[in-house]
Motif scaffolding. Structure first.
Motif, mmCIF file in Angstrom:
data_model
loop_
_atom_site.group_PDB
_atom_site.id
_atom_site.type_symbol
_atom_site.label_atom_id
_atom_site.label_comp_id
_atom_site.label_asym_id
_atom_site.label_seq_id
_atom_site.Cartn_x
_atom_site.Cartn_y
_atom_site.Cartn_z
ATOM 1 N N ASP A 95 0.770 -1.323 -0.063
ATOM 2 C CA ASP A 95 0.053 -0.186 -0.010
ATOM 3 C C ASP A 95 0.947 1.301 -0.251
ATOM 4 N N GLY A 96 2.105 1.475 0.132
ATOM 5 C CA GLY A 96 2.837 2.390 -0.166
ATOM 6 C C GLY A 96 3.108 3.370 1.199
ATOM 7 N N ASP A 97 2.758 2.758 2.450
ATOM 8 C CA ASP A 97 2.899 3.688 3.287
ATOM 9 C C ASP A 97 4.251 3.509 4.220
ATOM 10 N N GLY A 98 5.053 2.828 3.782
ATOM 11 C CA GLY A 98 6.277 2.748 4.383
ATOM 12 C C GLY A 98 6.702 1.705 5.376
ATOM 13 N N VAL A 99 5.676 1.058 5.770
ATOM 14 C CA VAL A 99 5.792 0.263 6.965
ATOM 15 C C VAL A 99 4.946 -1.139 6.506
ATOM 16 N N ILE A 100 5.395 -2.260 7.086
ATOM 17 C CA ILE A 100 4.700 -3.537 6.692
ATOM 18 C C ILE A 100 3.471 -3.697 7.846
ATOM 19 N N SER A 101 2.347 -3.853 7.456
ATOM 20 C CA SER A 101 1.245 -4.429 8.239
ATOM 21 C C SER A 101 1.253 -6.079 8.094
ATOM 22 N N PHE A 102 0.432 -6.282 8.863
ATOM 23 C CA PHE A 102 0.280 -7.927 9.244
ATOM 24 C C PHE A 102 -0.141 -8.527 7.930
ATOM 25 N N ASN A 103 -1.198 -8.016 7.076
ATOM 26 C CA ASN A 103 -1.637 -8.571 6.064
ATOM 27 C C ASN A 103 -0.617 -8.618 5.160
ATOM 28 N N GLU A 104 0.267 -7.582 4.909
ATOM 29 C CA GLU A 104 1.398 -7.495 4.036
ATOM 30 C C GLU A 104 2.463 -8.439 4.354
ATOM 31 N N PHE A 105 2.658 -8.620 5.711
ATOM 32 C CA PHE A 105 3.741 -9.462 6.246
ATOM 33 C C PHE A 105 3.008 -11.201 5.962
ATOM 34 N N ALA A 106 1.671 -11.364 6.200
ATOM 35 C CA ALA A 106 1.306 -12.668 5.719
ATOM 36 C C ALA A 106 1.203 -12.794 4.363
ATOM 37 N N ARG A 107 1.093 -11.752 3.352
ATOM 38 C CA ARG A 107 1.159 -12.149 1.844
ATOM 39 C C ARG A 107 2.838 -12.620 1.790
ATOM 40 N N VAL A 108 3.545 -11.846 2.160
ATOM 41 C CA VAL A 108 5.047 -12.333 2.022
ATOM 42 C C VAL A 108 5.454 -13.612 2.459
ATOM 43 N N MET A 109 4.730 -13.904 3.603
ATOM 44 C CA MET A 109 4.917 -15.371 4.095
ATOM 45 C C MET A 109 4.114 -16.616 3.081
ATOM 46 N N ALA A 110 2.934 -16.204 2.467
ATOM 47 C CA ALA A 110 2.282 -16.836 1.441
ATOM 48 C C ALA A 110 3.237 -17.199 0.495
ATOM 49 N N LYS A 111 3.876 -15.841 0.145
ATOM 50 C CA LYS A 111 4.838 -16.002 -1.203
ATOM 51 C C LYS A 111 6.057 -16.992 -0.941
ATOM 52 N N SER A 112 6.365 -16.830 0.226
ATOM 53 C CA SER A 112 7.638 -17.682 0.805
ATOM 54 C C SER A 112 7.011 -19.121 0.907
ATOM 55 N N ALA A 113 5.971 -19.581 1.143
ATOM 56 C CA ALA A 113 5.536 -20.723 1.201
ATOM 57 C C ALA A 113 5.600 -21.511 -0.264
ATOM 58 N N ALA A 114 4.945 -20.601 -1.248
ATOM 59 C CA ALA A 114 4.655 -21.044 -2.456
ATOM 60 C C ALA A 114 6.312 -21.254 -3.025
ATOM 61 N N GLU A 115 7.087 -20.360 -2.671
ATOM 62 C CA GLU A 115 8.508 -20.487 -3.262
ATOM 63 C C GLU A 115 9.269 -21.651 -2.804
ATOM 64 N N SER A 116 8.813 -22.226 -1.454
ATOM 65 C CA SER A 116 9.407 -23.381 -1.071
ATOM 66 C C SER A 116 9.049 -24.510 -1.630
ATOM 67 N N PHE A 117 7.911 -24.485 -2.586
ATOM 68 C CA PHE A 117 7.305 -25.569 -3.548
ATOM 69 C C PHE A 117 8.572 -25.645 -4.743
ATOM 70 N N GLY A 118 9.336 -24.395 -4.988
ATOM 71 C CA GLY A 118 9.995 -24.617 -6.059
ATOM 72 C C GLY A 118 9.432 -23.595 -7.018
ATOM 73 N N PHE A 119 8.409 -22.914 -6.829
ATOM 74 C CA PHE A 119 7.877 -22.072 -7.911
ATOM 75 C C PHE A 119 7.971 -20.614 -7.591
ATOM 76 N N PRO A 120 8.649 -19.755 -8.428
ATOM 77 C CA PRO A 120 8.669 -18.590 -8.153
ATOM 78 C C PRO A 120 7.273 -17.678 -8.326
#
Length: 164
Positions: free
Chosen positions: A135-160
């Motif tokens: 959202d461009g506010d310069g900080v990481i909210s819980f939802n943004e943090f969770a989205r990054v963690m979701a991306k990380s979980a997807a990448e752990s399957f070997g898919f960028p």
């Protein structure tokens, strides 16, 4: 009371669904479903994901919508595993959010990373914030943090998986 609990669980599942719907199109692909299942602590094989996906896709459109996911989820899975993983994710977020205001600042990220033995340069820190800060506010909210963690979980399957 149980009806309220079911509504709360449904809302939590919708939140998780939205985090793993990387392209925000209201449905999950095979990859997005695999990442979601992995975040719940499940480790299905590729064949199992394929079979589960086809079973869930009741309208045959090649994607799993939220209502199809809800129909396929067992009540036990919805209650226990989702709640446990959400609590764990919130605990990790809170360990970074030192002042408890609901956001991770650049300074908090720097301190947490250094404390974990991973000191980062200013450039690395700003890149991490920029990647997560949708959202461009310069900080990481819980939802943004969770989205990054979701991306990380997807990448752990070997898919960028690019974040939108």
């Amino acid at each position: 009371m149980s009806k309220l609990m079911a509504v709360d669980q449904l809302n939590q599942l919708r939140d998780i669904f939205n985090r793993f719907d990387m392209d925000s199109d209201g449905s999950l692909t095979h990859l997005e479903l695999a990442a979601l299942l992995r975040s719940l602590g499940l480790k299905p094989s590729g064949d199992q994901i394929y079979m589960l996906f086809n079973h869930m896709d009741s309208n045959g459109n090649g994607a799993v919508e939220f209502d199809e996911l809800v129909k396929a989820m067992s009540p036990d899975m919805m209650t226990e595993q989702i709640l446990i993983n959400q609590k764990q994710l919130l605990e990790v977020f809170r360990s970074f959010d030192r002042d408890g205001n609901g956001f991770i600042t650049l300074a908090e990220l720097a301190g947490s990373m250094a404390k974990m033995g991973q000191p980062l340069t200013y450039r690395e820190l700003t890149e991490m914030i920029e990647e997560a800060d949708t959202d461009g506010d310069g900080v990481i909210s819980f939802n943004e943090f969770a989205r990054v963690m979701a991306k990380s979980a997807a990448e752990s399957f070997g898919f960028p998986v690019p974040l939108p």
